[in-house]
Design an enzyme around this catalytic site. Sequence first.
Site, PDB file in Angstrom:
ATOM      1  N   MET A 117     -11.294   4.222   5.719  1.00 62.11           N
ATOM      2  CA  MET A 117     -10.020   4.324   5.008  1.00 62.11           C
ATOM      3  C   MET A 117      -9.602   3.003   4.363  1.00 62.11           C
ATOM      4  O   MET A 117      -9.785   1.941   4.944  1.00 62.11           O
ATOM      5  CB  MET A 117      -8.921   4.801   5.967  1.00 62.11           C
ATOM      6  CG  MET A 117      -7.646   5.210   5.277  1.00 62.11           C
ATOM      7  SD  MET A 117      -7.907   6.490   4.029  1.00 62.11           S
ATOM      8  CE  MET A 117      -8.254   7.893   5.056  1.00 62.11           C
TER       9      MET A 117
ATOM     10  N   LYS B 121     -11.685   6.523  -3.169  1.00 60.93           N
ATOM     11  CA  LYS B 121     -12.116   7.764  -2.527  1.00 60.93           C
ATOM     12  C   LYS B 121     -13.598   8.096  -2.750  1.00 60.93           C
ATOM     13  O   LYS B 121     -14.250   8.629  -1.860  1.00 60.93           O
ATOM     14  CB  LYS B 121     -11.225   8.941  -2.968  1.00 60.93           C
ATOM     15  CG  LYS B 121      -9.734   8.734  -2.659  1.00 60.93           C
ATOM     16  CD  LYS B 121      -9.482   8.310  -1.212  1.00 60.93           C
ATOM     17  CE  LYS B 121      -8.036   7.978  -0.951  1.00 60.93           C
ATOM     18  NZ  LYS B 121      -7.826   7.170   0.250  1.00 60.93           N
TER      19      LYS B 121
ATOM     20  N   HIS C  83     -15.373   5.917  -0.413  1.00 64.44           N
ATOM     21  CA  HIS C  83     -15.100   6.408   0.939  1.00 64.44           C
ATOM     22  C   HIS C  83     -16.080   7.545   1.284  1.00 64.44           C
ATOM     23  O   HIS C  83     -16.688   7.551   2.369  1.00 64.44           O
ATOM     24  CB  HIS C  83     -13.652   6.908   0.991  1.00 64.44           C
ATOM     25  CG  HIS C  83     -13.167   7.275   2.355  1.00 64.44           C
ATOM     26  ND1 HIS C  83     -11.987   6.807   2.871  1.00 64.44           N
ATOM     27  CD2 HIS C  83     -13.678   8.086   3.316  1.00 64.44           C
ATOM     28  CE1 HIS C  83     -11.804   7.309   4.091  1.00 64.44           C
ATOM     29  NE2 HIS C  83     -12.815   8.094   4.366  1.00 64.44           N
TER      30      HIS C  83
ATOM     31  N   ALA D 198       0.000   5.288   1.374  1.00 67.28           N
ATOM     32  CA  ALA D 198      -0.116   6.111   2.590  1.00 67.28           C
ATOM     33  C   ALA D 198      -0.304   5.234   3.823  1.00 67.28           C
ATOM     34  O   ALA D 198      -1.158   4.337   3.843  1.00 67.28           O
ATOM     35  CB  ALA D 198      -1.289   7.079   2.466  1.00 67.28           C
TER      36      ALA D 198
ATOM     37  N   ASP E 179      -2.246  -0.969   5.825  1.00 63.85           N
ATOM     38  CA  ASP E 179      -2.604  -0.472   7.160  1.00 63.85           C
ATOM     39  C   ASP E 179      -4.108  -0.345   7.353  1.00 63.85           C
ATOM     40  O   ASP E 179      -4.558   0.230   8.345  1.00 63.85           O
ATOM     41  CB  ASP E 179      -1.946   0.902   7.398  1.00 63.85           C
ATOM     42  CG  ASP E 179      -2.514   1.988   6.487  1.00 63.85           C
ATOM     43  OD1 ASP E 179      -3.015   2.997   6.998  1.00 63.85           O
ATOM     44  OD2 ASP E 179      -2.456   1.820   5.256  1.00 63.85           O
TER      45      ASP E 179
ATOM     46  N   ASP F  81       0.861  -1.175   0.000  1.00 62.15           N
ATOM     47  CA  ASP F  81       0.000   0.000   0.000  1.00 62.15           C
ATOM     48  C   ASP F  81       0.910   1.243   0.000  1.00 62.15           C
ATOM     49  O   ASP F  81       2.130   1.117   0.111  1.00 62.15           O
ATOM     50  CB  ASP F  81      -0.880  -0.063   1.256  1.00 62.15           C
ATOM     51  CG  ASP F  81      -1.747   1.153   1.433  1.00 62.15           C
ATOM     52  OD1 ASP F  81      -2.427   1.537   0.476  1.00 62.15           O
ATOM     53  OD2 ASP F  81      -1.746   1.728   2.540  1.00 62.15           O
TER      54      ASP F  81
ATOM     55  N   ARG G  77     -10.680  -1.750  -3.485  1.00 59.53           N
ATOM     56  CA  ARG G  77     -10.758  -2.554  -2.266  1.00 59.53           C
ATOM     57  C   ARG G  77     -12.139  -2.449  -1.618  1.00 59.53           C
ATOM     58  O   ARG G  77     -12.757  -1.390  -1.734  1.00 59.53           O
ATOM     59  CB  ARG G  77      -9.730  -2.043  -1.246  1.00 59.53           C
ATOM     60  CG  ARG G  77      -8.333  -2.030  -1.758  1.00 59.53           C
ATOM     61  CD  ARG G  77      -7.563  -1.083  -0.885  1.00 59.53           C
ATOM     62  NE  ARG G  77      -6.180  -1.038  -1.303  1.00 59.53           N
ATOM     63  CZ  ARG G  77      -5.325  -0.135  -0.870  1.00 59.53           C
ATOM     64  NH1 ARG G  77      -5.713   0.783  -0.024  1.00 59.53           N
ATOM     65  NH2 ARG G  77      -4.089  -0.152  -1.278  1.00 59.53           N
TER      66      ARG G  77
ATOM     67  N   ALA H  67     -13.592  10.724   9.365  1.00 58.61           N
ATOM     68  CA  ALA H  67     -12.971  10.607   8.036  1.00 58.61           C
ATOM     69  C   ALA H  67     -12.106   9.358   7.943  1.00 58.61           C
ATOM     70  O   ALA H  67     -12.001   8.742   6.883  1.00 58.61           O
ATOM     71  CB  ALA H  67     -12.145  11.847   7.722  1.00 58.61           C
TER      72      ALA H  67
END
Length: 275
Positions: free
Chosen positions: A52, A56, A59, A17, A189, A15, A163, A48
């Site tokens: 994650m 986006k 999200h 970030a 993460d 991944d 994902r 927010a």
Amino acid sequence: MNYSNPTKLQAAILDWAGTVVDFGSFAPTQIFVEAFAEFDVQVSIEEARGPMGMGKWDHIRTLCDQPQVAERYRKAFGRTPTDDDVTAIYQRFMPLQIEKIAEHSALIPGALETIANLRQQGIKIGSCSGYPKQVMDKVVELAATNGYVADHVVATDEVPNGRPWPAQALANVIALGIDDVAACVKIDDTVPGILEGRRAGMWTVALICSGNALGLDYEGYRALGSDKLASERKRIHAMFEGSRPHYMIDTITDLPEVIADINKRLANGEMPQTD
């Protein structure tokens, strides 16, 4: 032809970030807060961080589906958010994200050395992200100036489904010429990122301290007392449990031991799908 199971890892799918760059995964989360604020809807950084790992747009849709966020939106606009509203927020999010990405582009301490260690073992470096290509191009460019270049990159909008679907991880398998998904390890993460690796039939490694779940920068992480760190680890382990990662480690610097263990298991005939 030899059709036996793989005996060692051939690729690590990383991944971005919270894994290799941007300790604490601040670039994506802070921008969600700012994008919603431009529509006079307050979203906290904790809210927010919730979804994650997803693409986006998804999200933002997931955030808008949360009752408290939908209610704030209704107060501002007299209706709960439609898909068109989600798209409007997303379109505001994109330029903000590209503009701010450089502020959070530093490599995670030890990442370069760890990745060099993997390459020395003949392991290819694939990568994927919840970022769309427009943002990913900027992330890749900034990482290269800091010395990190992956062998392959797949953005969330380069596949039919991001994902937790397995498409991005599997696109790396194809591009890197890997002969078995069991010879791959997915490092992430977020829960959607671990589910992606699981669904792709790979070994999976969840990062506990460098990413979205702990949500601290490197200095904040280093400053945590041992009791607080232990309780945070316990909380985050519980959060990841349902996605069944094969391993949970603090940061990417702990990865070489995991790689050695997976290679041992592969040599013994173990496969990730049976774990």
